[in-house]
Design a protein around this motif. Structure first.
Motif, PDB file in Angstrom:
ATOM      1  N   SER A  98       0.852  -1.180   0.000  1.00 40.69           N
ATOM      2  CA  SER A  98       0.000   0.000   0.000  1.00 40.69           C
ATOM      3  C   SER A  98       0.894   1.239   0.000  1.00 40.69           C
ATOM      4  O   SER A  98       2.115   1.134   0.117  1.00 40.69           O
ATOM      5  N   GLY A  99       0.279   2.404  -0.152  1.00 41.04           N
ATOM      6  CA  GLY A  99       1.030   3.651  -0.083  1.00 41.04           C
ATOM      7  C   GLY A  99       1.855   3.970  -1.316  1.00 41.04           C
ATOM      8  O   GLY A  99       2.846   4.697  -1.227  1.00 41.04           O
ATOM      9  N   ASN A 100       1.434   3.478  -2.481  1.00 39.37           N
ATOM     10  CA  ASN A 100       2.193   3.712  -3.706  1.00 39.37           C
ATOM     11  C   ASN A 100       1.804   5.003  -4.426  1.00 39.37           C
ATOM     12  O   ASN A 100       2.485   5.404  -5.360  1.00 39.37           O
ATOM     13  N   LEU A 101       0.712   5.619  -4.002  1.00 39.51           N
ATOM     14  CA  LEU A 101       0.187   6.797  -4.691  1.00 39.51           C
ATOM     15  C   LEU A 101       0.177   8.008  -3.768  1.00 39.51           C
ATOM     16  O   LEU A 101      -0.080   7.885  -2.571  1.00 39.51           O
ATOM     17  N   LEU A 102       0.450   9.168  -4.342  1.00 36.45           N
ATOM     18  CA  LEU A 102       0.291  10.426  -3.624  1.00 36.45           C
ATOM     19  C   LEU A 102      -1.186  10.786  -3.638  1.00 36.45           C
ATOM     20  O   LEU A 102      -1.784  10.960  -4.709  1.00 36.45           O
ATOM     21  N   GLU A 103      -1.791  10.878  -2.460  1.00 32.34           N
ATOM     22  CA  GLU A 103      -3.239  10.977  -2.343  1.00 32.34           C
ATOM     23  C   GLU A 103      -3.803  12.269  -2.939  1.00 32.34           C
ATOM     24  O   GLU A 103      -4.970  12.311  -3.344  1.00 32.34           O
ATOM     25  N   HIS A 104      -3.000  13.330  -2.992  1.00 36.02           N
ATOM     26  CA  HIS A 104      -3.513  14.604  -3.488  1.00 36.02           C
ATOM     27  C   HIS A 104      -3.375  14.751  -4.999  1.00 36.02           C
ATOM     28  O   HIS A 104      -3.801  15.770  -5.562  1.00 36.02           O
ATOM     29  N   LEU A 105      -2.792  13.745  -5.664  1.00 35.05           N
ATOM     30  CA  LEU A 105      -2.635  13.767  -7.110  1.00 35.05           C
ATOM     31  C   LEU A 105      -3.550  12.732  -7.752  1.00 35.05           C
ATOM     32  O   LEU A 105      -3.821  11.680  -7.172  1.00 35.05           O
ATOM     33  N   THR A 106      -4.019  13.021  -8.958  1.00 39.37           N
ATOM     34  CA  THR A 106      -4.792  12.038  -9.701  1.00 39.37           C
ATOM     35  C   THR A 106      -3.869  10.896 -10.139  1.00 39.37           C
ATOM     36  O   THR A 106      -2.636  10.983 -10.036  1.00 39.37           O
ATOM     37  N   VAL A 107      -4.472   9.830 -10.640  1.00 42.06           N
ATOM     38  CA  VAL A 107      -3.674   8.704 -11.121  1.00 42.06           C
ATOM     39  C   VAL A 107      -2.726   9.160 -12.219  1.00 42.06           C
ATOM     40  O   VAL A 107      -1.526   8.847 -12.205  1.00 42.06           O
ATOM     41  N   ALA A 108      -3.230   9.915 -13.174  1.00 41.89           N
ATOM     42  CA  ALA A 108      -2.383  10.407 -14.264  1.00 41.89           C
ATOM     43  C   ALA A 108      -1.267  11.298 -13.744  1.00 41.89           C
ATOM     44  O   ALA A 108      -0.120  11.219 -14.210  1.00 41.89           O
ATOM     45  N   GLN A 109      -1.567  12.142 -12.778  1.00 36.01           N
ATOM     46  CA  GLN A 109      -0.542  13.023 -12.208  1.00 36.01           C
ATOM     47  C   GLN A 109       0.511  12.229 -11.453  1.00 36.01           C
ATOM     48  O   GLN A 109       1.692  12.583 -11.478  1.00 36.01           O
ATOM     49  N   ASN A 110       0.117  11.160 -10.771  1.00 34.59           N
ATOM     50  CA  ASN A 110       1.091  10.287 -10.114  1.00 34.59           C
ATOM     51  C   ASN A 110       2.056   9.689 -11.128  1.00 34.59           C
ATOM     52  O   ASN A 110       3.274   9.652 -10.900  1.00 34.59           O
ATOM     53  N   ILE A 111       1.528   9.210 -12.239  1.00 30.56           N
ATOM     54  CA  ILE A 111       2.387   8.626 -13.283  1.00 30.56           C
ATOM     55  C   ILE A 111       3.290   9.695 -13.877  1.00 30.56           C
ATOM     56  O   ILE A 111       4.493   9.475 -14.071  1.00 30.56           O
ATOM     57  N   ARG A 112       2.733  10.851 -14.153  1.00 34.65           N
ATOM     58  CA  ARG A 112       3.514  11.941 -14.746  1.00 34.65           C
ATOM     59  C   ARG A 112       4.637  12.375 -13.799  1.00 34.65           C
ATOM     60  O   ARG A 112       5.767  12.634 -14.241  1.00 34.65           O
ATOM     61  N   PHE A 113       4.351  12.415 -12.507  1.00 32.63           N
ATOM     62  CA  PHE A 113       5.366  12.800 -11.525  1.00 32.63           C
ATOM     63  C   PHE A 113       6.501  11.782 -11.496  1.00 32.63           C
ATOM     64  O   PHE A 113       7.680  12.152 -11.456  1.00 32.63           O
ATOM     65  N   ALA A 114       6.167  10.487 -11.540  1.00 35.18           N
ATOM     66  CA  ALA A 114       7.203   9.447 -11.544  1.00 35.18           C
ATOM     67  C   ALA A 114       8.063   9.540 -12.793  1.00 35.18           C
ATOM     68  O   ALA A 114       9.289   9.351 -12.729  1.00 35.18           O
ATOM     69  N   ARG A 115       7.470   9.826 -13.924  1.00 32.29           N
ATOM     70  CA  ARG A 115       8.241   9.959 -15.163  1.00 32.29           C
ATOM     71  C   ARG A 115       9.123  11.207 -15.132  1.00 32.29           C
ATOM     72  O   ARG A 115      10.237  11.205 -15.666  1.00 32.29           O
ATOM     73  N   ARG A 116       8.640  12.255 -14.494  1.00 37.27           N
ATOM     74  CA  ARG A 116       9.461  13.469 -14.378  1.00 37.27           C
ATOM     75  C   ARG A 116      10.693  13.202 -13.520  1.00 37.27           C
ATOM     76  O   ARG A 116      11.795  13.638 -13.848  1.00 37.27           O
ATOM     77  N   LEU A 117      10.520  12.462 -12.427  1.00 37.52           N
ATOM     78  CA  LEU A 117      11.660  12.117 -11.576  1.00 37.52           C
ATOM     79  C   LEU A 117      12.690  11.288 -12.337  1.00 37.52           C
ATOM     80  O   LEU A 117      13.892  11.383 -12.082  1.00 37.52           O
ATOM     81  N   ALA A 118      12.213  10.461 -13.270  1.00 39.62           N
ATOM     82  CA  ALA A 118      13.108   9.602 -14.046  1.00 39.62           C
ATOM     83  C   ALA A 118      13.706  10.321 -15.249  1.00 39.62           C
ATOM     84  O   ALA A 118      14.437   9.707 -16.034  1.00 39.62           O
ATOM     85  N   LYS A 119      13.392  11.602 -15.401  1.00 44.76           N
ATOM     86  CA  LYS A 119      13.892  12.402 -16.530  1.00 44.76           C
ATOM     87  C   LYS A 119      13.394  11.839 -17.853  1.00 44.76           C
ATOM     88  O   LYS A 119      14.092  11.889 -18.872  1.00 44.76           O
ATOM     89  N   GLN A 120      12.173  11.301 -17.848  1.00 47.57           N
ATOM     90  CA  GLN A 120      11.560  10.777 -19.060  1.00 47.57           C
ATOM     91  C   GLN A 120      10.466  11.726 -19.518  1.00 47.57           C
ATOM     92  O   GLN A 120       9.918  12.490 -18.719  1.00 47.57           O
ATOM     93  N   PRO A 121      10.122  11.660 -20.822  1.00 46.35           N
ATOM     94  CA  PRO A 121       9.012  12.511 -21.290  1.00 46.35           C
ATOM     95  C   PRO A 121       7.756  12.219 -20.491  1.00 46.35           C
ATOM     96  O   PRO A 121       7.420  11.065 -20.253  1.00 46.35           O
ATOM     97  N   HIS A 122       7.073  13.251 -20.045  1.00 47.82           N
ATOM     98  CA  HIS A 122       5.896  13.040 -19.220  1.00 47.82           C
ATOM     99  C   HIS A 122       4.646  13.646 -19.853  1.00 47.82           C
ATOM    100  O   HIS A 122       3.750  14.123 -19.180  1.00 47.82           O
TER     101      HIS A 122
END
Length: 229
Positions: A98-122
């Motif tokens: 559990s606890g894999n998602l930031l509760e204040h972000l939507t699902v898409a925003q969570n994915i976009r944030f992870a891709r930004r951290l990885a320096k990938q196109p988001h």
């Protein structure tokens, strides 16, 4: 001569100590492990055997007291926290019970944030692809609190895979799921392994061990090989 490909993740003689009052607990006792691209390893063992500690060290979330870890051919141990975080963001996917998602972000925003951290196109295309992979194409704008338990599990996996990791490390990812949802998650993990990601899952679930290519048991901080498909 063909080039030698480095393992997706490799650990050599990991030791990890903890202290509880005057007592010293040896959580890992010289554990070594290596996973090739596309290999799926299940780690079993009783509670307190060191499974979560091992996964934290492999993911660069914890620093072992002895030994070394390499991910995608790069040493992740004996580096500053910030350097470990960069390597993890680029090469490791982490999925917890559990606890894999930031509760204040939507699902898409969570994915976009992870891709930004990885320096990938988001952009939109990358996010839509991750949502489609886990069957949540129509739930990208939902907050985690608006999802069912199965959808939360699939969304967490989408975030763990957002950076196209060399290795996906999961700690009891199906522990709170019903049998149908567990099968769905295991199918997604199998598909990821088939696409070349090394998958390492710590679990008590017989379904997980049946799905894995190789199974090891962690007893008192040491590995016991259980078998191979």
């Amino acid at each position: 001569m063909a080039a030698v490909t480095a393992p997706a993740v490799r650990a050599e003689r990991l030791f990890r100590f903890f202290h509880s009052g005057d007592e010293e607990v040896l959580a890992l006792r010289g554990v070594s492990v290596s996973l090739a691209a596309g290999e799926w390893l299940a780690v079993t063992g009783p509670s307190g055997s060191g499974k979560s500690t091992l996964l934290a060290c492999l993911a660069g979330l914890d620093e072992p007291d002895g030994g070394s870890v390499w991910v995608a051919g790069r040493r992740i141990t004996r580096r500053p926290d910030t350097a470990r975080a960069v390597l993890r963001a680029r090469h490791v996917g982490v999925l917890f019970q559990s606890g894999n998602l930031l509760e204040h972000l939507t699902v898409a925003q969570n994915i976009r944030f992870a891709r930004r951290l990885a320096k990938q196109p988001h952009g939109t295309d990358g996010v839509r692809e991750r949502l489609g992979t886990v069957g949540l194409e129509d739930r990208g704008s939902a907050l985690p609190g608006e999802l069912s338990g199965g959808q939360v599990a699939r969304a967490g996996l989408a975030v763990a895979m957002a950076n196209d990791p060399a290795v996906l490390i999961a700690d009891e990812p199906t522990g709170e799921l019903d049998e149908l949802t567990e099968r769905a998650i295991l199918g997604l993990l199998a598909a990821r392994a088939a696409n070349g990601t090394a998958v390492l899952v710590a679990s008590h679930s017989p379904a997980v061990t049946r799905a894995a290519d190789r199974v090891v048991e962690l007893r008192d901080g040491q590995f016991v090989e259980k078998g191979k498909r």
